[in-house]
Design an enzyme around this catalytic site. Sequence first.
Site, PDB file in Angstrom:
ATOM      1  N   PRO A   1       0.795  -1.235   0.000  1.00  0.00           N
ATOM      2  CA  PRO A   1       0.000   0.000   0.000  1.00  0.00           C
ATOM      3  C   PRO A   1       0.823   1.278   0.000  1.00  0.00           C
ATOM      4  CG  PRO A   1      -0.991  -1.598   1.477  1.00  0.00           C
ATOM      5  CD  PRO A   1       0.308  -2.194   1.016  1.00  0.00           C
TER       6      PRO A   1
ATOM      7  N   SER B   1       6.726   2.482  -6.593  1.00  0.00           N
ATOM      8  CA  SER B   1       7.814   1.909  -7.396  1.00  0.00           C
ATOM      9  C   SER B   1       9.061   1.586  -6.578  1.00  0.00           C
ATOM     10  CB  SER B   1       8.196   2.893  -8.511  1.00  0.00           C
ATOM     11  OG  SER B   1       7.101   3.123  -9.373  1.00  0.00           O
TER      12      SER B   1
ATOM     13  N   THR C   1      -2.860  -9.101  -9.541  1.00  0.00           N
ATOM     14  CA  THR C   1      -3.702  -9.615 -10.614  1.00  0.00           C
ATOM     15  C   THR C   1      -3.865 -11.109 -10.392  1.00  0.00           C
ATOM     16  OG1 THR C   1      -2.880  -7.949 -12.158  1.00  0.00           O
ATOM     17  CG2 THR C   1      -3.927  -9.885 -13.110  1.00  0.00           C
TER      18      THR C   1
ATOM     19  N   GLN D   1      -8.712  15.042 -45.336  1.00  0.00           N
ATOM     20  CA  GLN D   1      -7.274  14.979 -45.125  1.00  0.00           C
ATOM     21  C   GLN D   1      -6.908  14.910 -43.643  1.00  0.00           C
ATOM     22  OE1 GLN D   1      -4.585  18.430 -45.982  1.00  0.00           O
ATOM     23  NE2 GLN D   1      -3.810  17.102 -47.622  1.00  0.00           N
TER      24      GLN D   1
ATOM     25  N   ILE E   1     -11.842  10.134 -33.502  1.00  0.00           N
ATOM     26  CA  ILE E   1     -12.470   9.830 -34.789  1.00  0.00           C
ATOM     27  C   ILE E   1     -13.935   9.453 -34.605  1.00  0.00           C
ATOM     28  CG2 ILE E   1     -12.506   8.090 -36.642  1.00  0.00           C
ATOM     29  CD1 ILE E   1      -9.422   8.134 -36.534  1.00  0.00           C
TER      30      ILE E   1
ATOM     31  N   GLY F   1     -15.895  10.685 -32.510  1.00  0.00           N
ATOM     32  CA  GLY F   1     -16.674  11.841 -32.094  1.00  0.00           C
ATOM     33  C   GLY F   1     -17.495  11.552 -30.853  1.00  0.00           C
TER      34      GLY F   1
ATOM     35  N   GLU G   1       3.787  -2.969 -14.552  1.00  0.00           N
ATOM     36  CA  GLU G   1       5.179  -3.416 -14.664  1.00  0.00           C
ATOM     37  C   GLU G   1       6.164  -2.250 -14.698  1.00  0.00           C
ATOM     38  OE1 GLU G   1       5.110  -6.260 -14.015  1.00  0.00           O
ATOM     39  OE2 GLU G   1       3.896  -7.555 -15.237  1.00  0.00           O
TER      40      GLU G   1
ATOM     41  N   THR H   1       6.190   2.300 -14.093  1.00  0.00           N
ATOM     42  CA  THR H   1       5.720   3.503 -14.763  1.00  0.00           C
ATOM     43  C   THR H   1       6.691   3.951 -15.854  1.00  0.00           C
ATOM     44  OG1 THR H   1       6.875   4.950 -13.210  1.00  0.00           O
ATOM     45  CG2 THR H   1       4.631   4.288 -12.621  1.00  0.00           C
TER      46      THR H   1
ATOM     47  N   GLU I   1       8.260   6.661 -15.894  1.00  0.00           N
ATOM     48  CA  GLU I   1       9.428   7.250 -15.241  1.00  0.00           C
ATOM     49  C   GLU I   1      10.438   6.181 -14.841  1.00  0.00           C
ATOM     50  OE1 GLU I   1       6.320  10.014 -15.559  1.00  0.00           O
ATOM     51  OE2 GLU I   1       6.246   8.037 -14.605  1.00  0.00           O
TER      52      GLU I   1
END
Length: 401
Positions: A132, A136, A162, A295, A353, A355, A379, A381, A383
């Site tokens: 907690p 990192s 996980t 375009q 795209i 919208g 896995e 960040t 940084e």
Amino acid sequence: MSRLAQTAGLTDVQQEILSTVRDFVDKEIIPVATQLEHRDEYPTDIVEGLKELGLFGLMIPEEYGGLGESLLTYALCVEEIARGWMSVSGIINTHFIVAYMLKQHGTQEQKDTFLPRMALGEVRGAFSMSEPALGSDVSAISSKGVKDGEEYVLNGQKMWLTNGGTSTLVAILCRSDEGHPEGTAPHKSMTTFLVEKEAGFGEVRPGLTIPGKIDKMGYKGVDTTELIMDGLRIPANRVLGGTTGRGFYQMMDGVEVGRVNVAARGCGVAQRAFELGVSYAQQRQTFGKPIAQHQAIQFKLAEMATKVEAAHAMMVNAARKKDSGERNDLEAGMAKYLASEYCKEVVEDAFRIHGGYGFSKEYEIERLYREAPMLLIGEGTAEIQKMIIGRRLLEEYRFQG
């Protein structure tokens, strides 16, 4: 296969595996992914299908009942699965990292005990480093394992597991000061413990509690949990590799291949976002023609496709470097950093795209828009990746003054 993200030099076996996985994704994952994700429902049928395909044992050696495939094959399969639903690739990846750590660092007894059942998906893996208050800074781990006769007693709280609920074998990184005098560097006094448990939530074995699922913005379906150890006793033969003090290196080895996996996930999600964007752009009309003929949209599609290609190439390079037996932390860090950042950008462009419809839960891009941010932190960040890359570059390009 799509024209984007092709991989040169694959064997017939690799191509057959990828074709089979892609068909499975198109038929069994994409049609149900958004519905399951909105319900935050574990994809039981999908997981059973992956077991039948042998994907839980893809990199486990044939002598233990696996397919004995390369990291490249595995990463390309993950890319395909993430294209269907990123949560499913997370279920596989966490299991794979534990199997990889056992294969590389386990005692013969540990390999014989776990790998055959892991290859079949009967034993499901999870691993735990974070806490907690940790973030990192892995060296600040406070969970502890203390020797007591022929057992170790584990205490502490872990975070962001996980497969925390569905797994039955968890590799847990703890401090273990036994045999390591005071003043020893923190990373040299850490040990990986292999903890067997029942699947589910609550007290899953004496001294071990999985409180429940963490409610997340995205990455739903897969269970992400805490883990609480309170006087958890495990036998001494469940120290990974049989020797204390090696846990940090074992975990970093696993995370290194995990970073290739996260890069592959980023590639898969970006591919799907491009597919959705380029398809919608040819259907949606404004000013009397499909928006794909404007375009501005063509420029956006060109940028998206280029990013998909670049991320895929770096991911493949990192996987091949690891398969060759060479050090690949530089390549894995670069691939993970680039693929996750490009994934976020490609998904956002596909969202633009679409919208206003991109904001609707009826459209798949809405799910991808919530999933992509997880890759920015999973896995390690951006940084952390930059720190790894920078340090390795300074090693390679040391100034000779």
